[in-house]
Design an enzyme around this catalytic site. Sequence first.
Site, PDB file in Angstrom:
ATOM      1  N   HIS A   1       3.580 -85.726 -25.943  1.00 21.37           N
ATOM      2  CA  HIS A   1       4.943 -85.363 -26.323  1.00 21.37           C
ATOM      3  C   HIS A   1       5.363 -86.096 -27.583  1.00 21.37           C
ATOM      4  CE1 HIS A   1       9.307 -84.718 -26.108  1.00 21.37           C
ATOM      5  NE2 HIS A   1       9.403 -86.021 -26.347  1.00 21.37           N
TER       6      HIS A   1
ATOM      7  N   HIS B   1       6.719 -85.041 -31.773  1.00 23.60           N
ATOM      8  CA  HIS B   1       7.677 -85.659 -32.691  1.00 23.60           C
ATOM      9  C   HIS B   1       7.121 -86.012 -34.066  1.00 23.60           C
ATOM     10  CE1 HIS B   1      11.330 -86.225 -30.356  1.00 23.60           C
ATOM     11  NE2 HIS B   1      10.633 -86.640 -29.330  1.00 23.60           N
TER      12      HIS B   1
ATOM     13  N   GLU C   1      14.996 -82.898 -29.768  1.00 21.31           N
ATOM     14  CA  GLU C   1      14.181 -82.625 -28.587  1.00 21.31           C
ATOM     15  C   GLU C   1      14.061 -81.131 -28.263  1.00 21.31           C
ATOM     16  OE1 GLU C   1      12.237 -84.468 -27.001  1.00 21.31           O
ATOM     17  OE2 GLU C   1      12.868 -86.524 -27.391  1.00 21.31           O
TER      18      GLU C   1
ATOM     19  N   SER D   1       5.875 -79.476 -27.446  1.00 22.66           N
ATOM     20  CA  SER D   1       4.822 -80.093 -26.638  1.00 22.66           C
ATOM     21  C   SER D   1       4.718 -79.490 -25.234  1.00 22.66           C
ATOM     22  CB  SER D   1       5.069 -81.601 -26.524  1.00 22.66           C
ATOM     23  OG  SER D   1       6.328 -81.869 -25.920  1.00 22.66           O
TER      24      SER D   1
END
Length: 237
Positions: A110, A115, A157, A176
Amino acid sequence: MQGNRYAPTPGDELVWEKLFRRQIKTIDQVSYTSFKKGIALLEFEPLYIPSFDQINERLQKLTGWSIYPVPGLIDNQYFFEQMLERKFGSTQWLRTMAQLDYLEEPDMFHDVFGHIPLLTDPMVTDFLQGLASIAVQHLGNEDVIEKLARLYWYTIEFGLVQEGTKVKIYGAGILSSISESSYCLSMQAKRIPFDLATVLNTEYIKDKFQEQYFVLYSMTQLKNILKNLEDHFNQSN
């Protein structure tokens, strides 16, 4: 594991490869352009897990940012203070094969896959640093910090953005996730234009798909969001 001296096991490498290959295929046509560029610029590959040293060497040259290892969730003050210094925290543990499709808390896939590629985009990094700058001024105000957390959630997010005639994904939580990356652009998902006041008053969801996704008209909107955010909190004082 000490500092950034994480040594992946063969099992970790198999999990990374499987996640990487299937996710790249899933989001190939629906991820925000800078995400794909970031994957290439950072030289991410399915066959090996990039080390933090490698990532930082490349990130520093591109945007001046770096990443640092964290054990898991960290407190707001440390998170925002580090981000103000252009440092982004990432976990150094990876899910197992049994957890490929669902995980309750962020892992390395993730954080690193979702990111880090967008830390190569100055529009994103300027937004993060600006958000941190506002946050450190209000660390004692739980209401403000909660609203900033909602803003972070629905942009960094779980954000979507209009790119040309298509809606694309830039939120790491979606990029993700094999299931949410498909769901968020489906007919079942609710997508609405980004509105700061609505976002600040919308609680986020951790244990299921989001009930709504906020769509930027362009990534340039992030700059306007910061200005409007400062105005919002100044008027509240």
